[in-house]
Design a protein around this motif. Structure first.
Motif, PDB file in Angstrom:
ATOM      1  N   VAL A   1       0.874  -1.162   0.000  1.00  0.00           N
ATOM      2  CA  VAL A   1       0.000   0.000   0.000  1.00  0.00           C
ATOM      3  C   VAL A   1       0.909   1.208   0.000  1.00  0.00           C
ATOM      4  O   VAL A   1       1.782   1.340   0.849  1.00  0.00           O
ATOM      5  N   LEU A   2       0.745   2.083  -0.963  1.00  0.00           N
ATOM      6  CA  LEU A   2       1.554   3.293  -1.053  1.00  0.00           C
ATOM      7  C   LEU A   2       0.656   4.481  -0.762  1.00  0.00           C
ATOM      8  O   LEU A   2      -0.359   4.682  -1.424  1.00  0.00           O
ATOM      9  N   LEU A   3       1.008   5.243   0.235  1.00  0.00           N
ATOM     10  CA  LEU A   3       0.247   6.413   0.621  1.00  0.00           C
ATOM     11  C   LEU A   3       1.099   7.625   0.317  1.00  0.00           C
ATOM     12  O   LEU A   3       2.218   7.736   0.789  1.00  0.00           O
ATOM     13  N   VAL A   4       0.605   8.507  -0.516  1.00  0.00           N
ATOM     14  CA  VAL A   4       1.325   9.718  -0.888  1.00  0.00           C
ATOM     15  C   VAL A   4       0.509  10.900  -0.411  1.00  0.00           C
ATOM     16  O   VAL A   4      -0.697  10.951  -0.621  1.00  0.00           O
ATOM     17  N   LEU A   5       1.156  11.842   0.238  1.00  0.00           N
ATOM     18  CA  LEU A   5       0.469  12.992   0.798  1.00  0.00           C
ATOM     19  C   LEU A   5       0.817  14.235   0.009  1.00  0.00           C
ATOM     20  O   LEU A   5       1.976  14.493  -0.276  1.00  0.00           O
ATOM     21  N   SER A   6      -0.191  14.999  -0.347  1.00  0.00           N
ATOM     22  CA  SER A   6       0.012  16.299  -0.983  1.00  0.00           C
ATOM     23  C   SER A   6      -0.643  17.327  -0.086  1.00  0.00           C
ATOM     24  O   SER A   6      -1.789  17.171   0.297  1.00  0.00           O
ATOM     25  N   MET A   7       0.075  18.364   0.272  1.00  0.00           N
ATOM     26  CA  MET A   7      -0.481  19.388   1.141  1.00  0.00           C
ATOM     27  C   MET A   7      -0.363  20.724   0.443  1.00  0.00           C
ATOM     28  O   MET A   7       0.717  21.115   0.025  1.00  0.00           O
ATOM     29  N   PHE A   8      -1.473  21.405   0.295  1.00  0.00           N
ATOM     30  CA  PHE A   8      -1.479  22.694  -0.365  1.00  0.00           C
ATOM     31  C   PHE A   8      -1.910  23.759   0.619  1.00  0.00           C
ATOM     32  O   PHE A   8      -3.006  23.710   1.151  1.00  0.00           O
TER      33      PHE A   8
ATOM     34  N   PHE B   1       4.957  14.491  -0.960  1.00  0.00           N
ATOM     35  CA  PHE B   1       5.971  13.578  -0.458  1.00  0.00           C
ATOM     36  C   PHE B   1       5.320  12.278  -0.025  1.00  0.00           C
ATOM     37  O   PHE B   1       4.135  12.222   0.248  1.00  0.00           O
ATOM     38  N   SER B   2       6.111  11.233  -0.007  1.00  0.00           N
ATOM     39  CA  SER B   2       5.641   9.936   0.476  1.00  0.00           C
ATOM     40  C   SER B   2       6.016   9.820   1.940  1.00  0.00           C
ATOM     41  O   SER B   2       6.942  10.476   2.395  1.00  0.00           O
ATOM     42  N   PHE B   3       5.319   8.987   2.661  1.00  0.00           N
ATOM     43  CA  PHE B   3       5.651   8.790   4.056  1.00  0.00           C
ATOM     44  C   PHE B   3       5.473   7.334   4.415  1.00  0.00           C
ATOM     45  O   PHE B   3       4.781   6.596   3.733  1.00  0.00           O
ATOM     46  N   THR B   4       6.127   6.926   5.468  1.00  0.00           N
ATOM     47  CA  THR B   4       6.029   5.543   5.910  1.00  0.00           C
ATOM     48  C   THR B   4       4.822   5.376   6.828  1.00  0.00           C
ATOM     49  O   THR B   4       4.246   6.346   7.311  1.00  0.00           O
ATOM     50  N   ASN B   5       4.463   4.147   7.080  1.00  0.00           N
ATOM     51  CA  ASN B   5       3.344   3.846   7.965  1.00  0.00           C
ATOM     52  C   ASN B   5       3.601   4.433   9.350  1.00  0.00           C
ATOM     53  O   ASN B   5       4.735   4.508   9.802  1.00  0.00           O
TER      54      ASN B   5
ATOM     55  N   ASN C   1      -8.952  -6.949   1.036  1.00  0.00           N
ATOM     56  CA  ASN C   1      -8.796  -8.395   1.178  1.00  0.00           C
ATOM     57  C   ASN C   1      -7.867  -8.801   2.310  1.00  0.00           C
ATOM     58  O   ASN C   1      -7.944  -9.916   2.794  1.00  0.00           O
ATOM     59  N   ASN C   2      -6.964  -7.913   2.706  1.00  0.00           N
ATOM     60  CA  ASN C   2      -5.994  -8.238   3.747  1.00  0.00           C
ATOM     61  C   ASN C   2      -5.829  -7.009   4.639  1.00  0.00           C
ATOM     62  O   ASN C   2      -4.998  -6.151   4.371  1.00  0.00           O
ATOM     63  N   VAL C   3      -6.615  -6.936   5.713  1.00  0.00           N
ATOM     64  CA  VAL C   3      -6.628  -5.739   6.557  1.00  0.00           C
ATOM     65  C   VAL C   3      -5.315  -5.526   7.297  1.00  0.00           C
ATOM     66  O   VAL C   3      -5.090  -4.472   7.879  1.00  0.00           O
ATOM     67  N   LYS C   4      -4.413  -6.534   7.256  1.00  0.00           N
ATOM     68  CA  LYS C   4      -3.097  -6.360   7.867  1.00  0.00           C
ATOM     69  C   LYS C   4      -2.180  -5.500   7.000  1.00  0.00           C
ATOM     70  O   LYS C   4      -1.154  -5.035   7.453  1.00  0.00           O
ATOM     71  N   GLU C   5      -2.543  -5.310   5.735  1.00  0.00           N
ATOM     72  CA  GLU C   5      -1.789  -4.462   4.817  1.00  0.00           C
ATOM     73  C   GLU C   5      -2.428  -3.079   4.814  1.00  0.00           C
ATOM     74  O   GLU C   5      -3.525  -2.906   4.297  1.00  0.00           O
TER      75      GLU C   5
ATOM     76  N   GLU D   1      -3.869  -4.096  -5.030  1.00  0.00           N
ATOM     77  CA  GLU D   1      -5.106  -4.754  -4.630  1.00  0.00           C
ATOM     78  C   GLU D   1      -6.168  -3.688  -4.343  1.00  0.00           C
ATOM     79  O   GLU D   1      -5.856  -2.517  -4.182  1.00  0.00           O
ATOM     80  N   GLU D   2      -7.414  -4.110  -4.232  1.00  0.00           N
ATOM     81  CA  GLU D   2      -8.511  -3.183  -3.958  1.00  0.00           C
ATOM     82  C   GLU D   2      -8.338  -2.575  -2.564  1.00  0.00           C
ATOM     83  O   GLU D   2      -8.006  -3.282  -1.610  1.00  0.00           O
ATOM     84  N   ILE D   3      -8.567  -1.268  -2.438  1.00  0.00           N
ATOM     85  CA  ILE D   3      -8.318  -0.556  -1.178  1.00  0.00           C
ATOM     86  C   ILE D   3      -9.562   0.140  -0.670  1.00  0.00           C
ATOM     87  O   ILE D   3     -10.542   0.327  -1.390  1.00  0.00           O
TER      88      ILE D   3
END
Length: 185
Positions: free
Chosen positions: A3-10, A19-23, A86-90, A43-45
């Motif tokens: 799962v890749l989470l990218v944050l944009s702040m305006f 920027f990207s950030f870690t969990n 499908n995998n809530v641990k991810e 995968e579906e999110i």
């Protein structure tokens, strides 16, 4: 699955930061900004958001979606989680803290200045700020000026030593402070 989470702040009327950030990242932002968080996966999110948040989830596809918050407020603070259906641990989580004060010094800082040194502290909040500064005398009145959002010194005196506190006029529980010490040459 990743799962890749990218944050944009305006920020209002400025260029956005991406920027990207870690969990388990924590981020402090100021009220009235636009916040965009993008999540993508192979995968579906799905997104889990705080109950009181003004967040609007925009599904681009089931594998990529965004959260947009215009004009952030305190109720937008909390955990935002993007996870695999499908995998809530991810999952990827970011904790957002929306604050009302913006200041140009680290809260609780101990600052050492030399006699005669100039300084400028600034602090802002929606609705304005109120400054509390150390004792004042006729000597320090000529060297320190308090403007709406700033304390400016044209040259410190021994009377300028002490705590400087900035608080929100609309919410006195929101405050930041620093301690000014006079250092020997």
């Amino acid at each position: 699955m990743n799962v890749l989470l990218v944050l944009s702040m305006f920020a209002a009327s400025s260029w956005g930061l991406k920027f990207s950030f870690t969990n388990n990242t924590e981020l402090e932002i100021f009220r009235r900004q636009t916040l965009i968080m993008n999540c993508s996966s192979d995968e579906e999110i799905e997104w889990l958001i705080p109950d009181d948040s003004n967040a609007l989830v925009k599904n681009v596809s089931s594998y990529e979606s965004s959260i947009v918050i215009n004009q952030t407020t305190k109720c937008d603070s909390g955990d935002y989680i993007c996870r695999s259906k499908n995998n809530v641990k991810e999952f990827a989580r970011i904790r957002i803290h929306v604050t009302g004060l913006k200041y140009s010094f680290k809260n609780g800082t101990e600052l050492g200045v030399q006699l005669g040194q100039k300084f400028n502290f600034s602090c802002s909040a929606e609705g304005g700020v109120k400054w509390s500064i150390p004792r004042r005398s006729s000597a320090s009145i000529n060297t320190i000026s308090v403007y709406e959002e700033s304390v400016v010194s044209n040259g410190t005196t021994s009377l300028d030593t002490g705590d400087y506190e900035c608080s929100s006029k609309t919410n006195p529980n929101e405050f930041a402070w620093l301690h000014l010490n006079l250092e020997d040459l």
